[in-house]
Scaffold this motif. Structure first.
Motif, PDB file in Angstrom:
ATOM      1  N   GLN A   1      -3.014  10.241   4.436  1.00  0.00           N
ATOM      2  CA  GLN A   1      -1.714   9.699   4.043  1.00  0.00           C
ATOM      3  C   GLN A   1      -1.067   8.975   5.234  1.00  0.00           C
ATOM      4  O   GLN A   1      -0.557   7.848   5.095  1.00  0.00           O
ATOM      5  CB  GLN A   1      -0.809  10.832   3.555  1.00  0.00           C
ATOM      6  CG  GLN A   1       0.534  10.373   3.012  1.00  0.00           C
ATOM      7  CD  GLN A   1       1.381  11.539   2.562  1.00  0.00           C
ATOM      8  OE1 GLN A   1       1.467  12.566   3.246  1.00  0.00           O
ATOM      9  NE2 GLN A   1       2.012  11.410   1.401  1.00  0.00           N
ATOM     10  N   LYS A   2      -1.091   9.621   6.394  1.00  0.00           N
ATOM     11  CA  LYS A   2      -0.561   9.000   7.599  1.00  0.00           C
ATOM     12  C   LYS A   2      -1.320   7.705   7.917  1.00  0.00           C
ATOM     13  O   LYS A   2      -0.727   6.688   8.311  1.00  0.00           O
ATOM     14  CB  LYS A   2      -0.671   9.959   8.787  1.00  0.00           C
ATOM     15  CG  LYS A   2       0.167  11.218   8.710  1.00  0.00           C
ATOM     16  CD  LYS A   2      -0.124  12.121   9.910  1.00  0.00           C
ATOM     17  CE  LYS A   2       0.545  13.477   9.806  1.00  0.00           C
ATOM     18  NZ  LYS A   2       2.007  13.400   9.933  1.00  0.00           N
ATOM     19  N   SER A   3      -2.632   7.746   7.764  1.00  0.00           N
ATOM     20  CA  SER A   3      -3.468   6.584   8.062  1.00  0.00           C
ATOM     21  C   SER A   3      -3.101   5.400   7.169  1.00  0.00           C
ATOM     22  O   SER A   3      -2.961   4.264   7.640  1.00  0.00           O
ATOM     23  CB  SER A   3      -4.942   6.955   7.879  1.00  0.00           C
ATOM     24  OG  SER A   3      -5.774   5.841   8.109  1.00  0.00           O
TER      25      SER A   3
ATOM     26  N   LEU B   1       0.816  -1.221   0.000  1.00  0.00           N
ATOM     27  CA  LEU B   1       0.000   0.000   0.000  1.00  0.00           C
ATOM     28  C   LEU B   1       0.847   1.267   0.000  1.00  0.00           C
ATOM     29  O   LEU B   1       0.363   2.346  -0.375  1.00  0.00           O
ATOM     30  CB  LEU B   1      -0.913   0.035   1.238  1.00  0.00           C
ATOM     31  CG  LEU B   1      -2.181  -0.795   1.239  1.00  0.00           C
ATOM     32  CD1 LEU B   1      -2.776  -0.805   2.635  1.00  0.00           C
ATOM     33  CD2 LEU B   1      -3.192  -0.240   0.237  1.00  0.00           C
ATOM     34  N   LEU B   2       2.091   1.163   0.435  1.00  0.00           N
ATOM     35  CA  LEU B   2       2.908   2.365   0.640  1.00  0.00           C
ATOM     36  C   LEU B   2       2.989   3.274  -0.591  1.00  0.00           C
ATOM     37  O   LEU B   2       2.854   4.496  -0.461  1.00  0.00           O
ATOM     38  CB  LEU B   2       4.310   1.971   1.112  1.00  0.00           C
ATOM     39  CG  LEU B   2       4.387   1.475   2.563  1.00  0.00           C
ATOM     40  CD1 LEU B   2       5.766   0.908   2.866  1.00  0.00           C
ATOM     41  CD2 LEU B   2       4.045   2.599   3.534  1.00  0.00           C
ATOM     42  N   PRO B   3       3.165   2.735  -1.798  1.00  0.00           N
ATOM     43  CA  PRO B   3       3.214   3.629  -2.960  1.00  0.00           C
ATOM     44  C   PRO B   3       1.900   4.361  -3.222  1.00  0.00           C
ATOM     45  O   PRO B   3       1.877   5.340  -3.977  1.00  0.00           O
ATOM     46  CB  PRO B   3       3.538   2.669  -4.124  1.00  0.00           C
ATOM     47  CG  PRO B   3       4.148   1.473  -3.482  1.00  0.00           C
ATOM     48  CD  PRO B   3       3.475   1.340  -2.159  1.00  0.00           C
ATOM     49  N   PHE B   4       0.800   3.898  -2.600  1.00  0.00           N
ATOM     50  CA  PHE B   4      -0.513   4.507  -2.827  1.00  0.00           C
ATOM     51  C   PHE B   4      -0.911   5.469  -1.705  1.00  0.00           C
ATOM     52  O   PHE B   4      -2.038   5.968  -1.699  1.00  0.00           O
ATOM     53  CB  PHE B   4      -1.587   3.427  -2.951  1.00  0.00           C
ATOM     54  CG  PHE B   4      -1.362   2.452  -4.073  1.00  0.00           C
ATOM     55  CD1 PHE B   4      -1.798   2.744  -5.360  1.00  0.00           C
ATOM     56  CD2 PHE B   4      -0.699   1.255  -3.853  1.00  0.00           C
ATOM     57  CE1 PHE B   4      -1.588   1.856  -6.404  1.00  0.00           C
ATOM     58  CE2 PHE B   4      -0.479   0.355  -4.886  1.00  0.00           C
ATOM     59  CZ  PHE B   4      -0.927   0.645  -6.177  1.00  0.00           C
ATOM     60  N   ALA B   5      -0.010   5.709  -0.751  1.00  0.00           N
ATOM     61  CA  ALA B   5      -0.382   6.530   0.403  1.00  0.00           C
ATOM     62  C   ALA B   5      -0.836   7.928  -0.004  1.00  0.00           C
ATOM     63  O   ALA B   5      -1.676   8.534   0.676  1.00  0.00           O
ATOM     64  CB  ALA B   5       0.800   6.623   1.373  1.00  0.00           C
ATOM     65  N   ASP B   6      -0.291   8.422  -1.110  1.00  0.00           N
ATOM     66  CA  ASP B   6      -0.620   9.777  -1.568  1.00  0.00           C
ATOM     67  C   ASP B   6      -1.723   9.789  -2.618  1.00  0.00           C
ATOM     68  O   ASP B   6      -2.082  10.836  -3.149  1.00  0.00           O
ATOM     69  CB  ASP B   6       0.650  10.429  -2.138  1.00  0.00           C
ATOM     70  CG  ASP B   6       0.583  11.935  -2.138  1.00  0.00           C
ATOM     71  OD1 ASP B   6       0.003  12.491  -1.192  1.00  0.00           O
ATOM     72  OD2 ASP B   6       1.105  12.555  -3.089  1.00  0.00           O
ATOM     73  N   ASP B   7      -2.286   8.601  -2.930  1.00  0.00           N
ATOM     74  CA  ASP B   7      -3.278   8.472  -3.995  1.00  0.00           C
ATOM     75  C   ASP B   7      -4.624   9.042  -3.543  1.00  0.00           C
ATOM     76  O   ASP B   7      -5.211   8.578  -2.556  1.00  0.00           O
ATOM     77  CB  ASP B   7      -3.434   6.998  -4.371  1.00  0.00           C
ATOM     78  CG  ASP B   7      -4.382   6.804  -5.532  1.00  0.00           C
ATOM     79  OD1 ASP B   7      -3.922   6.861  -6.684  1.00  0.00           O
ATOM     80  OD2 ASP B   7      -5.589   6.618  -5.274  1.00  0.00           O
ATOM     81  N   ALA B   8      -5.116  10.030  -4.260  1.00  0.00           N
ATOM     82  CA  ALA B   8      -6.360  10.717  -3.866  1.00  0.00           C
ATOM     83  C   ALA B   8      -7.550   9.773  -3.897  1.00  0.00           C
ATOM     84  O   ALA B   8      -8.442   9.850  -3.036  1.00  0.00           O
ATOM     85  CB  ALA B   8      -6.603  11.913  -4.774  1.00  0.00           C
ATOM     86  N   GLY B   9      -7.582   8.861  -4.873  1.00  0.00           N
ATOM     87  CA  GLY B   9      -8.702   7.931  -4.968  1.00  0.00           C
ATOM     88  C   GLY B   9      -8.763   6.980  -3.783  1.00  0.00           C
ATOM     89  O   GLY B   9      -9.838   6.735  -3.209  1.00  0.00           O
ATOM     90  N   LEU B  10      -7.600   6.434  -3.395  1.00  0.00           N
ATOM     91  CA  LEU B  10      -7.561   5.532  -2.241  1.00  0.00           C
ATOM     92  C   LEU B  10      -7.911   6.292  -0.958  1.00  0.00           C
ATOM     93  O   LEU B  10      -8.662   5.787  -0.112  1.00  0.00           O
ATOM     94  CB  LEU B  10      -6.178   4.906  -2.115  1.00  0.00           C
ATOM     95  CG  LEU B  10      -5.967   3.977  -0.905  1.00  0.00           C
ATOM     96  CD1 LEU B  10      -6.953   2.806  -0.928  1.00  0.00           C
ATOM     97  CD2 LEU B  10      -4.529   3.465  -0.854  1.00  0.00           C
TER      98      LEU B  10
END
Length: 778
Positions: free
Chosen positions: A744-746, A465-474
């Protein structure tokens, strides 16, 4: 409908259960037996359906028949077999053992009543019997054919037979231990392990009902009642003599019944007792079952005819010990005369173990000679159970890196000097199947849609999941799931407590056993501080906060019960004040247990893990909340340290003294709680409300709390950490304003939570301590 579902499931479970035992027997697998006074299982119906791959099917079928699946599943009572983290850890471990197809089983007591059912009446905790067995427990199978006799009291005589000293036990009290087996279903793999629970029953064989002495009948009734008490209550009150006796009886009852059953099964399959350590590991979960060491010696010497050296070698290579605490009051000590009276043969064995151990220290470790009195198993008329467990085990493990370091370098440093190779760390874990997949299915779906479903069987893959931490959709998807969970919790609170909470507020959760070192009081002082801010500045801008507490106080722990009363008193004031109620809400949810935790945790934004540094061995609530996307506010204590190292300092809110600083204060003795009270205006203002009739009509209701901090010098450093804690909460509010940053932290926390799966913990136990391997069922 609930019973029908269970009966259908049991048929399939029992088939796989039988097959699993056959595989273990035919392959001569090495097996582990996990002895614990607690197994906090929670409801099993959903877990079993999930692990069998049938949860969706059964839920859909129930809905088609006009039933609400949640209502049906909630017909099952939480099994009253545990209290807190110790018992929940044991339950998670059983789940992981079965899901990893490892041959491991639990040994516990079938308590008729759980700890207690907590009700809050006028703000006070009231304890009611938790008769969880009033309805049939659908998962257990009574095994009367496996009944064991356990003996208490009596006298021991010796005789010389063929040059060997023999011990004969006379005039003892007989107690029957009846096993009830509960299947532990692995995740989609057909493995079913066993939790064996022992129930105490009386026997009439040695009573003379037909004698002319009429008092025999009443004597029998007294005996019958005393026997039934052994498995009646979880943790009887040991603040008085009879309670201590009962607690000791419980511990030995579990130990003796469990070990006898293990040896009976072993002897049917293997001839040579000397190979016992090659096939069996007995794990002591915390100090309570430490009598395993002398009881195994008794069985090997008295029942099996081995000499001392043979028996001691087998015992030391079979038994392993997990320590869960640094608190001195939890490292059990029992009066010597009590052990001697209840277990006369074990007392002789303990004396011999102690004598040999002290002689070894004297001759082999001259530098420790002055430490012998504090290392002895029996000293100053006290028997030290943790010392007994350490001396008689081949492995001694802590449950978090910091905890293990404290054991090695401080609490048990002399033992580490003698047994350095025995000490090791196994950081605790939680089963992600219950605490994410089952209790938060919407979040689980979002995660699987993002990184695929492989994380379910291999939780370390959550790191993808780490590469998606900044993903607005996720982030949007996770925020939506969190909001829906908040709405569900708000509905539950409105229905049961008639309190309306803002489902857009920050949900701040403090759910764990009520104890001074866990510092619910520090949390409450911050809430009172916010309350005062709202009174002083009615127009203050503040993100709405909902503070949720869930906790039971031990019936005899008066300080903890006063804290519960204070929480509820503050809640009453805060929740009804027109200048405060829209900004701050406080809710104490009564009768905290596993099923309630499953409601709260998915809705949490903030996880309160604020124990005094060095006091919490590990914690597992921190892991459950982290796994569901809550951010931790915590001291650098227990597993918080490892969480912080993984997620990075920007994704956790740490505060307060470190363990080294706590130890330094304790060594120097220069902490002055009154100085903090006098020098911090906010703190003085908060504390004065406890004794100036602001919350109640008198000034004595909370004086014990007030003076415990000032007169007893604030044992758990609540006042010292207050300023740092308030500052950390300001950072939380600032971060929450930026939802992109917060989410993002979550996500980063969720991604790293796979490290804290109990699957990882059990794999480490299996490889490093138990040396057991998976056994596939087909």
């Amino acid at each position: 409908m609930f019973q029908s579902i269970c009966l259908m499931m049991r048929e399939s479970i029992h088939t796989n259960w039988h097959k699993t035992q056959e595989v273990y027997r035919d392959s001569e697998s090495k097996q582990v037996y996990y002895f614990s006074m607690e197994f906090l299982l929670g409801r099993m119906v959903e877990t079993n359906l999930l692990n069998m791959g049938l949860l969706s099917l059964y839920s859909e079928t129930l809905e088609s028949l006009g039933f609400d699946p949640e209502e049906v599943f909630h017909e099952e009572h939480d099994a009253g077999l545990g209290n807190g983290g110790l018992g929940r850890l044991a339950a998670c471990f059983l789940d992981s053992l079965a899901s990893l197809q490892l041959p491991g089983h639990g040994m516990g007591i079938r308590y008729k009543y759980g700890l207690f059912q907590q009700k809050v009446v006028n703000g006070y905790q009231v304890e009611l019997p938790d008769y969880w067995l009033k309805d049939e427990y659908m998962w257990e199978t009574k095994r009367s054919d496996k009944t064991i006799e356990v003996r208490f009291g009596g006298t021991v005589e010796t005789s010389n037979e063929n040059g060997s000293l023999k011990f004969h036990h006379h005039d003892y009290e007989r107690v029957l231990a009846i096993p009830y087996d509960v299947p532990i279903v692995g995740y989609q793999n057909e493995t079913v392990n066993t939790l064996r629970l022992w129930s105490a029953e009386s026997t009439s064989n040695h009573f003379h009902f037909h004698s002319s002495r009429g008092h025999d009948y009443y004597h029998y009734l007294d005996y019958k009642r005393s026997v039934e008490k052994i498995s009646e209550f979880l943790y009887p009150d040991d603040s008085y003599y009879e309670g201590k006796i009962l607690r000791l009886k419980q511990q030995y009852f579990l130990v003796s019944a469990g070990l006898q059953s293990i040896l009976q099964r072993f002897k049917k399959q293997f001839k040579e007792l000397k190979c016992l350590p090659n096939h069996i590991v007995v794990q002591i979960n915390d100090t309570h079952p430490s009598l395993i060491v002398p009881e195994l010696m008794r069985l090997l010497i008295d029942e099996e005819g081995l000499d001392w050296d043979e028996a001691w070698d087998i015992t030391q290579r079979t038994v392993a010990y997990t320590n869960h605490t640094t608190l001195s009051e939890a490292l059990e000590k029992w009066p010597e005369d009590m052990i001697q009276s209840l277990f006369p043969r074990l007392y002789l064995i303990i004396k011999e173990i102690n004598e040999r151990f002290c002689q070894m220290l004297w001759f082999d470790y001259p530098e420790l000679r002055d430490k012998i009195p504090e290392m002895a198993i029996l000293s100053y008329n006290q028997i030290h159970m943790a010392h007994l467990a350490m001396v008689g085990s081949f492995s001694i493990n802590g449950v978090a890196k910091l905890h293990t370091d404290i054991l090695k370098n401080r609490v048990m440093k002399p033992f580490y000097t003698v047994f350095p190779k025995r000490f090791n760390n196994k950081t605790n874990g939680i089963t992600h199947r219950r605490w994410l997949l089952n209790c938060n299915p919407e979040l689980a779906t979002v995660l699987s849609d993002t990184i695929g479903p492989n994380w379910i069987k291999e939780p370390h893959r959550l790191a993808s999941l780490l590469p998606f931490a900044d993903d607005a959709g996720l982030q949007e998807s996770i925020a939506k799931v969190k909001h829906e969970n908040k709405k569900r919790l708000a509905h539950y609170i409105k229905k049961h407590y008639d309190i309306t909470i803002d489902d857009k507020s920050i949900v701040d959760v403090h759910i764990k056993r009520l104890h001074g070192y866990k510092r619910q009081l520090l949390n409450l002082f911050h809430i009172i501080h916010l309350y005062q801010l709202c009174l002083e500045q009615p127009t203050i801008e503040m993100t709405p906060r909902t503070f949720i507490f869930g906790a039971k106080a031990a019936p005899g722990y008066l300080f903890a019960k006063h804290v519960i009363k204070l929480i509820n008193t503050v809640a009453e004031k805060v929740n009804h004040h027109p200048h405060v109620r829209d900004k701050v809400k406080v809710i104490f949810l009564e009768n905290y247990q596993v099923s309630l935790a499953e409601r709260i945790i998915p809705a949490a934004d903030v996880s309160e893990q604020i124990s005094t540094a060095s006091k919490e061995a590990s914690g597992t609530g921190n892991m459950k909340l982290m796994m569901n996307g809550a951010l931790t506010i915590g001291t650098l204590d227990g597993a918080n340290v490892e969480i912080s190292e993984l997620v990075g300092p920007n994704n956790i809110f740490t505060f307060g003294l470190t363990s080294e600083e706590v130890f330094a204060y304790q060594q120097r003795g220069d902490y002055r709680a009154r100085d903090y009270y006098n020098n911090d205006r906010r703190l003085k203002s908060v504390m004065d409300l406890l004794v100036n009739q602001h919350f109640t009509n008198d000034d004595v209701e909370f004086k014990d709390i007030f003076y415990s901090l000032l007169s007893n010098n604030d044992e758990y450093f609540v006042l010292k950490d207050f300023d740092s804690y308030v500052h950390a909460h300001k950072l939380i509010e600032q971060s929450y304003h930026n939802q992109h940053e917060w989410l993002q932290k979550s996500i980063i926390n969720i991604a790293h939570s796979g490290t804290f799966s109990s699957d990882r913990t059990i794999q480490e136990y299996a490889k490093d301590i138990w040396e057991i391997e998976p056994k596939k069922q087909s």
